[in-house]
Scaffold this active site. Structure first.
Site, PDB file in Angstrom:
ATOM      1  N   LYS A  50       0.851  -1.203   0.000  1.00  0.00           N
ATOM      2  CA  LYS A  50       0.000   0.000   0.000  1.00  0.00           C
ATOM      3  C   LYS A  50       0.881   1.246   0.000  1.00  0.00           C
ATOM      4  O   LYS A  50       0.611   2.206  -0.726  1.00  0.00           O
ATOM      5  CB  LYS A  50      -0.929  -0.007   1.224  1.00  0.00           C
ATOM      6  CG  LYS A  50      -2.069  -0.999   1.079  1.00  0.00           C
ATOM      7  CD  LYS A  50      -2.845  -1.207   2.366  1.00  0.00           C
ATOM      8  CE  LYS A  50      -3.863  -2.335   2.170  1.00  0.00           C
ATOM      9  NZ  LYS A  50      -4.469  -2.802   3.407  1.00  0.00           N
ATOM     10  N   GLN A  94      -5.126  -1.741   9.527  1.00  0.00           N
ATOM     11  CA  GLN A  94      -4.902  -3.021   8.859  1.00  0.00           C
ATOM     12  C   GLN A  94      -5.551  -4.151   9.672  1.00  0.00           C
ATOM     13  O   GLN A  94      -5.289  -4.300  10.860  1.00  0.00           O
ATOM     14  CB  GLN A  94      -3.382  -3.264   8.708  1.00  0.00           C
ATOM     15  CG  GLN A  94      -3.027  -4.536   7.970  1.00  0.00           C
ATOM     16  CD  GLN A  94      -3.485  -4.511   6.506  1.00  0.00           C
ATOM     17  OE1 GLN A  94      -3.348  -3.515   5.816  1.00  0.00           O
ATOM     18  NE2 GLN A  94      -4.036  -5.627   6.045  1.00  0.00           N
ATOM     19  N   ASP A 117     -11.319   2.602   4.064  1.00  0.00           N
ATOM     20  CA  ASP A 117     -11.688   1.190   3.910  1.00  0.00           C
ATOM     21  C   ASP A 117     -13.212   1.023   3.819  1.00  0.00           C
ATOM     22  O   ASP A 117     -13.698  -0.059   3.500  1.00  0.00           O
ATOM     23  CB  ASP A 117     -11.171   0.385   5.113  1.00  0.00           C
ATOM     24  CG  ASP A 117     -10.129  -0.642   4.722  1.00  0.00           C
ATOM     25  OD1 ASP A 117      -9.898  -0.822   3.507  1.00  0.00           O
ATOM     26  OD2 ASP A 117      -9.562  -1.285   5.620  1.00  0.00           O
TER      27      ASP A 117
END
Ligand code: NDP
Length: 278
Positions: A50, A94, A117
């Protein structure tokens, strides 16, 4: 006729280049903060990827690394500090988090305007109401791979109902006027449900479970599953060769949905930055 192979790598590369181009024209640099708790090696690899992809698109990415032993309060305080930081546009925690942490509470703590997200309940609610908001990256990638496929009125079947993939894909397809069936482990006669699909999305996590004779001739098949076989090979939820004989178009694994996730994360970061700053 052999199925058209939907090349996720190529679509993702185009999207990344588009994001980079849009970022270049901005007077500011969007900033993404990734929170990584613990030492899970797979998570460390994802975070590194990422970081690299963000840098290549001109997005500043920073990783806040917290030890495995981090408590709930300290993690939420770290998220709140990012919420309050005016320079940060996107926050990604994460997953999975270590088992002692309450994932839901952590995701609820993320400012919905920075929730790249798309998992905060506010964004989930907006998505299910068909309203604009930040939507999860893998499902957005799935929909982008369906570009050019007529979805209005189409019979779509989504196999898998996770909050991360299946449910948001079903909501997005519904918003695009498909007629959606959301199937799962308790679905009666799954092969028959799949055979009804003009568009079939599989997000299950069972190697090659979807067989060729489950596919209607001419269907479009998007395989989200990523499964590692004993011999190390990566395969999807669909038995690729069998399904490709029946389908009109199919995503490979790897090289289908996988590359879209990070590309959509970059796009979400840009969207969040534009909404906050422009
Ligand atoms: P989850 O394990 O959270 O959900 C799996 C879903 O599949 C559940 O809804 C489950 O049903 C359903 N399911 C399990 N077994 C069966 C079965 N035998 N028949 C029908 N349905 C079944 O997984 P995720 O949604 O997180 O991920 C799914 C797959 O997608 C995985 O392979 C994962 O690696 C991959 N993935 C890929 C990404 C990418 O970037 N390409 C990103 C995220 C995930 P029930 O709800 O009834 O238990």
């Amino acid at each position: 006729m052999p199925a058209r192979i939907i090349d996720g790598k190529a679509v993702a590369a185009t999207l990344r280049a588009e994001v980079a181009d849009r970022v270049r024209r901005l007077a500011f640099r969007p900033q993404l903060a990734v929170v990584l708790v613990g030492e899970d090696p797979a998570s460390a690899v994802y975070v590194r990827n990422k970081d690299r992809a963000a840098a290549a698109a001109g997005i500043a990415a920073s990783t806040i690394r917290l030890p495995q032993s981090t408590g709930q309060k300290a993690l939420i305080a770290a998220v709140q500090a990012l919420n309050d930081d005016p320079d940060i546009d996107g926050i990604l925690v994460q997953l999975p988090l270590p088992a002692h942490l309450d994932t839901r509470a952590v995701i609820e703590a993320i400012d919905p305007a920075k929730d790249v997200d798309g998992l905060n309940p506010i964004n989930v609610g907006l998505l299910h109401d068909g309203m604009p908001g930040l939507a999860p990256c893998t499902p957005r990638g799935v929909i982008k791979l369906l570009d050019g496929v007529a979805l209005r009125g189409t019979r779509a079947v989504v196999v898998g109902r996770s909050a991360l993939v299946g449910r948001p894909v079903a909501a997005m397809l519904t918003a695009l006027d498909a007629t959606v069936t959301l199937a799962h482990s308790r679905t009666r006669d799954l092969p028959a449900e799949c055979r009804r699909a003009e568009v079939l999305i599989t997000a299950v996590g069972r190697a090659e479970m979807i067989r060729g004779d489950w596919i209607a001739p001419g269907a479009v098949l998007i395989d989200v599953g990523i499964n590692r076989l004993g011999d190390g090979r990566l395969v999807g939820d669909a038995a690729y060769a069998e399904c490709a004989e029946k389908a009109a178009a199919i995503t490979p694994v790897p090289g289908g949905v996988g590359p879209m996730t990070i590309a959509c994360l970059l796009e979400n970061t840009l969207t969040a930055a534009m909404a906050r700053r422009v």
